[in-house]
Design a protein around this motif. Structure first.
Motif, mmCIF file in Angstrom:
data_model
loop_
_atom_site.group_PDB
_atom_site.id
_atom_site.type_symbol
_atom_site.label_atom_id
_atom_site.label_comp_id
_atom_site.label_asym_id
_atom_site.label_seq_id
_atom_site.Cartn_x
_atom_site.Cartn_y
_atom_site.Cartn_z
ATOM 1 N N LYS A 520 0.834 -1.209 0.000
ATOM 2 C CA LYS A 520 0.000 0.000 0.000
ATOM 3 C C LYS A 520 0.868 1.259 0.000
ATOM 4 O O LYS A 520 0.618 2.205 -0.739
ATOM 5 N N ALA A 523 2.332 1.839 -3.344
ATOM 6 C CA ALA A 523 1.326 2.375 -4.261
ATOM 7 C C ALA A 523 1.102 3.858 -3.977
ATOM 8 O O ALA A 523 1.055 4.683 -4.889
ATOM 9 N N SER A 527 1.627 6.841 -6.763
ATOM 10 C CA SER A 527 0.600 7.814 -7.129
ATOM 11 C C SER A 527 -0.445 7.799 -6.036
ATOM 12 O O SER A 527 -1.234 6.863 -5.930
ATOM 13 N N ILE A 529 -3.096 9.609 -5.595
ATOM 14 C CA ILE A 529 -4.488 9.716 -6.031
ATOM 15 C C ILE A 529 -4.976 8.385 -6.600
ATOM 16 O O ILE A 529 -6.095 7.948 -6.315
ATOM 17 N N ALA A 530 -4.098 7.714 -7.362
ATOM 18 C CA ALA A 530 -4.507 6.434 -7.923
ATOM 19 C C ALA A 530 -4.687 5.406 -6.807
ATOM 20 O O ALA A 530 -5.618 4.603 -6.829
ATOM 21 N N ALA A 531 -3.808 5.442 -5.815
ATOM 22 C CA ALA A 531 -3.902 4.491 -4.710
ATOM 23 C C ALA A 531 -5.209 4.688 -3.949
ATOM 24 O O ALA A 531 -5.916 3.735 -3.623
ATOM 25 N N ARG A 532 -5.542 5.961 -3.692
ATOM 26 C CA ARG A 532 -6.794 6.211 -2.964
ATOM 27 C C ARG A 532 -7.982 5.775 -3.804
ATOM 28 O O ARG A 532 -8.976 5.277 -3.273
ATOM 29 N N SER A 533 -7.879 5.951 -5.109
ATOM 30 C CA SER A 533 -9.047 5.652 -5.932
ATOM 31 C C SER A 533 -9.223 4.154 -6.170
ATOM 32 O O SER A 533 -10.185 3.755 -6.811
ATOM 33 N N VAL A 534 -8.305 3.319 -5.679
ATOM 34 C CA VAL A 534 -8.638 1.891 -5.658
ATOM 35 C C VAL A 534 -8.977 1.435 -4.240
ATOM 36 O O VAL A 534 -9.108 0.248 -3.994
ATOM 37 N N GLY A 535 -9.081 2.377 -3.307
ATOM 38 C CA GLY A 535 -9.570 2.022 -1.988
ATOM 39 C C GLY A 535 -8.513 1.942 -0.899
ATOM 40 O O GLY A 535 -8.769 1.413 0.179
ATOM 41 N N ILE A 536 -7.302 2.468 -1.179
ATOM 42 C CA ILE A 536 -6.254 2.423 -0.150
ATOM 43 C C ILE A 536 -6.368 3.659 0.736
ATOM 44 O O ILE A 536 -6.410 4.780 0.239
ATOM 45 N N SER A 537 -6.415 3.437 2.037
ATOM 46 C CA SER A 537 -6.478 4.561 2.965
ATOM 47 C C SER A 537 -5.070 5.032 3.288
ATOM 48 O O SER A 537 -4.300 4.299 3.892
ATOM 49 N N HIS B 74 -11.099 6.903 -0.533
ATOM 50 C CA HIS B 74 -10.915 5.456 -0.517
ATOM 51 C C HIS B 74 -12.191 4.727 -0.106
ATOM 52 O O HIS B 74 -12.418 3.602 -0.521
ATOM 53 N N ALA B 77 -14.235 4.530 -3.217
ATOM 54 C CA ALA B 77 -13.684 3.508 -4.107
ATOM 55 C C ALA B 77 -14.142 2.127 -3.659
ATOM 56 O O ALA B 77 -14.564 1.311 -4.468
ATOM 57 N N PHE B 85 -7.310 7.767 -15.314
ATOM 58 C CA PHE B 85 -6.842 9.150 -15.309
ATOM 59 C C PHE B 85 -6.434 9.597 -16.707
ATOM 60 O O PHE B 85 -5.954 8.803 -17.508
ATOM 61 N N PHE B 91 1.803 3.055 -10.431
ATOM 62 C CA PHE B 91 2.703 3.012 -9.274
ATOM 63 C C PHE B 91 4.108 2.710 -9.771
ATOM 64 O O PHE B 91 4.371 1.605 -10.267
ATOM 65 N N ILE B 102 -2.586 -5.220 -5.279
ATOM 66 C CA ILE B 102 -2.871 -4.259 -4.209
ATOM 67 C C ILE B 102 -4.285 -3.699 -4.355
ATOM 68 O O ILE B 102 -4.968 -3.437 -3.369
#
Lengths: 687, 255
Positions: A520, A523, A527, A529-537, B74, B77, B85, B91, B102
Motif C-alpha cells: 500500500k 502504491a 501515485s 491519487i490512484a492508490a486512494r481511488s482503488v480504496g487504499i487509505s 478510498h 472507491a 486518469f 505506481f 494491491i
C-alpha cells in the motif's frame, strides 16, 4: 488601583521587551519565506548560512582586526550573497524539478555541512569565555529608555531598526519592480518563464543571493543575543522562525514579519506573567519551567495541525512538467537484489562480526556493538522515509523513549532490561502512531516540520521530566541482561545478542515492506491519487509505518544504552544529531535494509577508522606509521555526509544501489558486446 | 433500471470562479454514458467531485441510492466507484501484477497481517486467479511480471482499467482514455472497452474528446460547458444539437 497600574506598566514593559527578539525572529522568518517563495526550496540551511556570516564577521572583526563596519560589509554585503549564489549555482539549480522532499534532504545536509566547513576553512576557534558581539561598540551595556518602561540596549535598537529598514526595502523591491513577479514565475514554472524570454537561472541565482543576504544580516544582528558561538543556536532560531513563517503559510512576507514579532512578544509576556500566577496557583509551578522553552514548538505544531488550507498552500505544479521524464520517488521498492548477492552480503557481515567477536579488544567490541544498535535505529528510517516516503525528524525522540524506558523500568524498577526494551518499543510505537494520526491530513514538508517541532518539544520539555529522562541525565548505570546461564555482562556475548536483534528487525522490515501495508505504501508513493481511488487509505498505512518505525527506533535506542551501560541523551539522541542520522542513511540508501546497516557502521566507525587514521595504521602495520595529519577534526563527518545528500538528490536510490546498478549496466554491456562478437563470428567477419 | 451513480445539483467554486453550476446527472446500472464538452468545461472537475478528490460545496453525490458526499476517496472507491486518469497514474517501480494485487487487497482488508506471515508477502492464490482473469480479459496476459516503466501508453491505459476492475466497481469513470493514443490504438481500446463492459456489466461514465469513440461507445450523453449542463439525451441527438455546435464553435449561447 495601584495594582492595576503596575500590571499595565508590566504589560507594556513585556511588550517592549519582546520587540527586539521579535524583529530578529521576523528577519529570519522573512529570509526563510523569501527563499521558499523565490526558489521553492524549504531551506533548513538558512540558519547555517546565517551562522557562516556571523563567523566570518567575528573572524574579520576580532582576529584580522578589521573593525566592525568593514567586517560587517564583508560578511553581510559580499560574502552572504556570494554564498547564496554559490549554493544556487552548485546545488539547487540542478534540483529545480526534483521532488520537494529531495531538496529538503539536501538543505538538511547543508545544515550540518556548512557550519563545520566554514569553521574549518576559516580556522575559527574563539577564545574560551569570549562571546559574540554586535556591530556597535558597547552594544550590551549602553541602554536607552524612550518610553520610561523598558531600556533597550544599543544592540537591540540596531537590530530592530535594521530589520525594519530591510523589510521595507524588500517590500519596495517586490512592489515597485518586476523582480518579485519574475521570482514567483520561476518558482511556478522555470520553463514557462524562459519561454517568455527571462533567464530562469539568473532570476533564481538572484533570488538566492538576496535571501542569503538576509540570512547574513540576521546572523550578524542576532549574534549578541547568544553567549556562545554555536551553530545549534542558529538552528533553534530557525525553528522559531519557521513557526513565524508558518503563520503566513510560508508564502506571506507581512505575515512572517507579524508572526515573528508576535512570537517575540508572546514569549516575553508569558515569561513576565506566568511566574505571578504560579505564586497564586501552586499547581502551575511545574508547568512554568516547561512552558517558556516550548512556546515556539507548540506554536509551530499548532499552526501546522490547526491552520486549515495549509496543505493546499503548498506544491504548485509546473504546467510544463509533462515534458519531463517521470521523476524518481523518494520512496520505492525495497529491492531484492538476487539471492547470491544477498548471501554474499550476509556472509561478509557475519565474517566481520566473527572477527570482532574473536579478535577485537573491548573498545572495538563496544564500538561495533554501538554500530549494530545504531543499525536498528536506522532501520526505522528505512521504513518511514524509504518505504513510506515521509521525512521524520523525530526519530531521535523515539530512540530516546526506548533508552528512557530501559532506564526507568530496568534500572529504577529492576525489571529485566530486555523486557523493558520491548515495552519501550511499544510505548514509542503508540506515541508515533498518535503523532501520525494527528498529522494524517498532511504530507511531505509539513510532516517533516511537525516532527521537527515534536522533536524539539520532547527535547525542551519532556526529557527533563523526572518520569521520562529525569535523573538518567545526571547518572545512570544500566545493567546488562542475563538469560538462563548466559551473562551478557560479557561484551562479546552482548554483541552477539545485538546482532541477533538486528537480524530479527531487518527481517521484520523486509517482510513488512513486502506485505500488504508495504504494498500500500509503495502504491501511495507511486501515485497517491490512484492508490486512494482503488480504496487504499493513506492515513492507515502511514500510521502503521510510523508505529513500526517508532518501535524500531526505541528498540535500537534501548539496545544502545544497554550496550553503553548508561543513558547519554546529550551525545546520543538530541534533535540535531537525529537529523544527521537521516542524512547518513539517505546517503547510503534509504530503500534497502542493508543501506541502513552500512550507514550505521559508517556513522559509528567513521571517526575511529578514518578520521583518526586507524585504517592507515592497519595498512602500514603499526600505529607509528599513521600519517601525521591524522587525526582529522570530527567535523569532517558532518561535511562529508552533509555534502553527500547532494548526490542523493541526483540519485535517490543511494550509494549502494547506485553502485549495484552500475555493476549491472556493466555486465549487461559486456553481454551485449559478446553477442555482437558471437554473431560477427558466425557471419565469418572480423568483429 | 436502477440508478448507480447520481449527482444532484453539484456546484464547485475555485476562489470565486464557478467551475460547476448545479450539475445533475444520472448513470444507470450497466449503462454507458458520455460526458462531453470543450476544454475547461468542468468535466474532470466533476469527476474529482464524484470521487471525492475535491470537496463539493453544494449538492450531493449518490452511489446506489446512498449519499456519499462526505466520504473520503478510498471509502467511495471501496463502495464501487472506479476511475482512470487522463495522464496515466501508475505506481512507479511496481510490476503489472503488483498493481492488480494491491487493488484487490485494498478492498478486502481482513486478516492482512496473518496472510502476510503465511505467504511471506507473495500474492495469494485467489489474487493470482483474479488478476490472471482480468489480464486475459484485457489482452495483457504475458505482461504480468513486467515493470510498468516498460509498458506503452496504450498498455498503461489498459492497466489502469485492469486495476480498477480488480476492485469490482459498479461504475467506472473513464477520463479521456484516448488521449495520447493514435487512431488505430484508440479503435483497439474502444473495442476492448466494449468487450469488457459487456462481460463485467459495470456502468461507465466517459469523458472524451474523440467524437468517434463517444459515438460508438456511449448510448446517452451529457453536454457540459462552463460548468453548466447544456443538454442531455441519446448521444446522436446531443452530437447533432445546436448547443453542441455552439459550445464547440463558440457562437452565442443558444437558449
Amino acid at each position: 488601583m495601584i495594582l492595576a497600574v503596575s500590571v499595565v506598566t508590566d504589560f507594556f514593559q513585556a511588550v517592549l521587551q519582546g520587540v527586539p527578539p521579535g524583529t530578529v525572529y521576523a528577519l529570519v522568518a522573512i529570509g526563510f519565506v523569501l527563499t521558499y517563495k523565490t526558489s521553492g526550496v524549504f531551506n533548513f540551511a538558512f540558519g547555517a548560512q546565517a551562522f557562516a556570516s556571523m563567523v566570518l564577521f567575528h573572524k574579520a572583526a576580532d582576529e584580522w582586526g578589521w573593525g566592525t563596519v568593514p567586517a560587517a560589509i564583508l560578511s553581510v554585503l559580499i560574502f552572504a550573497p556570494l554564498l547564496g549564489f554559490l549554493l544556487e549555482w552548485a546545488v539547487f539549480r540542478h534540483l529545480r524539478t526534483a521532488p520537494p522532499l529531495s531538496t529538503l534532504v539536501v538543505s538538511l545536509g547543508l545544515t550540518v555541512a556548512i557550519p563545520s566547513l566554514v569553521t574549518i576553512l576559516l580556522d575559527f576557534s574563539p577564545k574560551s569565555g569570549s562571546s559574540p558581539h554586535g556591530v556597535v561598540p558597547d552594544g550590551r551595556t549602553v541602554r536607552y529608555d524612550p518610553f520610561g518602561v523598558y531600556p533597550f540596549s544599543r544592540d537591540e535598537l540596531v537590530a530592530t531598526i535594521v530589520a525594519i529598514v530591510a523589510v521595507l526595502g524588500l517590500a519596495a523591491l517586490f512592489r515597485f519592480t518586476p523582480v518579485g513577479l519574475m521570482m514567483k514565475a520561476v518558482v511556478e514554472s522555470p520553463r514557462m518563464t524562459e519561454l517568455n524570454g527571462i533567464s530562469a537561472d539568473r532570476v533564481s541565482a538572484g533570488a538566492w543571493a538576496l535571501s542569503s543576504f538576509f540570512a547574513g544580516l540576521a546572523g550578524v544582528l542576532i549574534a549578541p543575543r547568544f553567549t556562545t558561538f554555536s551553530a545549534n543556536e542558529y538552528f533553534n532560531i530557525m525553528v522559531i522562525a519557521i513557526a513565524a513563517a508558518a503563520v503566513g503559510k510560508l508564502v506571506s512576507l507581512p505575515w512572517a514579519f507579524g508572526g515573528g514579532l508576535g512570537l517575540g512578544v508572546v514569549i516575553a509576556l508569558v515569561s513576565t506573567f506566568l511566574p505571578r500566577w504560579t505564586d497564586e496557583f501552586a499547581w502551575l509551578k511545574p508547568v512554568q519551567e516547561n512552558v517558556l522553552p516550548s512556546i515556539p514548538f507548540v506554536v509551530l505544531f499548532g499552526v501546522i495541525v490547526f491552520v486549515p488550507g495549509l496543505r493546499k498552500a503548498i506544491g504548485s505544479s509546473d504546467p510544463l512538467a509533462g515534458v519531463d521524464p517521470p521523476r524518481q520517488n523518494v520512496a520505492s521498492v525495497i529491492t531484492s537484489a538476487g539471492w547470491m548477492f544477498l548471501a554474499l552480503k550476509a556472509v561478509l557481515l557475519l565474517g566481520a562480526v566473527a572477527v570482532v567477536y574473536t579478535q577485537a579488544d573491548r573498545t572495538w567490541t563496544l564500538l561495533v556493538t554501538q554500530a549494530v544498535a545504531m543499525g536498528i535505529i536506522f532501520l526505522s528510517i528505512t521504513i518511514i522515509t524509504g518505504l513510506a516516503g515521509q521525512i521524520s525528524l523525530c526519530q531521535g525522540a523515539f530512540a530516546a523513549i526506548g533508552a528512557f524506558a530501559v532506564y526507568q523500568l530496568g534500572e529504577v524498577r529492576g525489571m529485566s532490561v530486555l523486557v523493558a526494551v520491548v515495552i519501550g518499543g511499544a510505548i514509542a510505537a503508540a506515541v508515533a502512531a498518535a503523532l501520525s494520526l494527528t498529522l494524517r491530513q498532511l504530507t511531505g514538508i509539513w510532516v517533516a516540520i511537525a516532527t521537527l517541532a515534536f522533536a524539539f518539544f520532547f527535547d525542551a520539555v519532556l526529557v527533563k521530566q523526572s518520569w521520562i529522562g529525569g535523573d538518567s541525565l545526571a547518572r545512570s548505570r544500566i545493567p546488562r541482561p542475563v538469560i538462563g546461564t548466559i551473562d551478557f555482562q560479557d561484551d562479546s556475548n552482548f554483541l552477539l545478542l545485538a546482532v541477533i536483534v538486528l537480524a530479527v528487525c531487518a527481517l521484520g522490515v523486509y517482510l513488512f515492506s513486502r506485505g500488504t501495508t508495504g504494498r500500500k505504501l509503495r502504491a501511495l508513493g507511486g501515485s497517491e491519487i490512484a492508490a486512494r481511488s482503488v480504496g487504499i487509505s493513506p492515513s492507515r498505512a502511514r500510521v502503521a509505518a510510523f508505529a513500526l518505525s517508532g518501535f524500531l527506533a526505541a528498540v535500537g535506542g534501548g539496545m544502545l544504552v544497554i550496550g553503553q551501560g548508561s543513558v547519554n541523551y546529550g551525545t546520543s539522541f538530541v534533535p540535531f544529531l537525529a537529523l544527521f542520522w537521516l542524512i547518513v542513511v539517505v546517503t547510503f540508501g534509504v530503500r534497502q535494509p542493508s543501506g541502513a546497516i552500512v550507514a550505521a557502521a559508517f556513522f559509528i566507525l567513521f571517526e575511529s577508522v578514518f578520521l583518526k587514521g586507524e585504517i592507515f595504521g592497519w595498512i602500514l602495520r603499526g600505529e607509528d606509521n599513521i600519517p601525521s595529519f591524522f587525526p582529522l577534526a570530527p567535523d569532517w563527518r558532518y561535511i562529508l555526509f552533509g555534502l553527500g545528500t547532494i548526490q542523493y538528490a541526483r540519485h535517490p536510490e543511494g550509494v549502494l544501489a547506485m553502485s549495484a546498478a552500475k555493476r549491472r549496466a556493466r555486465s549487461e554491456r559486456r553481454a551485449a558486446d559478446k553477442v555482437v562478437v558471437d554473431s560477427a563470428a558466425e557471419l565469418g567477419t572480423p568483429a | 433500471m436502477s440508478t448507480v451513480l447520481a449527482t444532484r445539483g453539484v456546484s464547485k467554486y475555485f476562489s470565486g470562479i464557478m467551475a460547476l453550476d448545479r450539475v445533475t446527472l444520472e448513470v444507470n446500472a450497466g449503462e454507458r454514458v458520455g460526458l462531453i464538452g470543450p476544454n475547461g468545461a468542468g468535466k474532470t472537475t466533476l469527476f474529482n467531485c464524484i470521487l471525492g478528490v475535491l470537496p463539493v460545496e453544494v449538492g450531493e453525490v449518490e452511489l446506489n441510492g446512498e449519499d456519499i458526499t462526505s466520504l473520503p476517496v478510498h471509502h467511495r472507491a471501496r463502495k464501487g466507484i472506479g476511475r482512470t486518469f487522463q495522464q496515466i497514474e501508475l505506481f512507479a517501480d511496481s510490476t503489472v501484477r503488483d498493481h492488480l494485487v494491491i487493488a484487490y487487497r485494498a478492498n478486502r482488508p481482513r486478516w492482512a497481517v496473518v496472510h502476510d506471515l503465511l505467504t511471506l508477502g507473495r500474492p495469494r492464490p485467489e489474487e493470482m486467479e483474479a488478476s490472471d482473469d482480468v489480464l486475459e480479459l484485457l489482452g495483457l496476459q504475458g505482461l504480468a511480471d513486467e515493470p510498468v516503466e516498460r509498458l506503452s501508453l496504450g498498455q498503461g491505459r489498459l492497466l489502469e482499467v485492469a486495476r480498477t476492475l480488480m476492485t469490482n466497481p459498479d461504475v467506472v469513470l473513464l477520463d479521456e482514455p484516448s488521449s495520447g493514443l493514435d487512431r488505430r490504438e484508440t479503435a483497439a481500446l474502444a473495442e476492448t472497452l466494449v468487450e469488457i463492459q459487456a462481460e463485467r456489466g459495470f456502468a461507465v461514465l466517459l469523458v472524451e474528446h474523440d467524437i468517434e469513440l463517444v459515438s460508438s461507445f456511449t448510448t446517452r450523453s451529457y453536454l457540459l460547458d462552463f460548468g453548466h449542463l447544456l443538454t442531455s439525451g441519446p448521444t446522436e441527438e446531443v452530437m447533432a444539437s445546436p448547443e453542441m455546435r455552439a459550445a464547440y464553435l463558440g457562437t452565442a449561447v443558444v437558449a
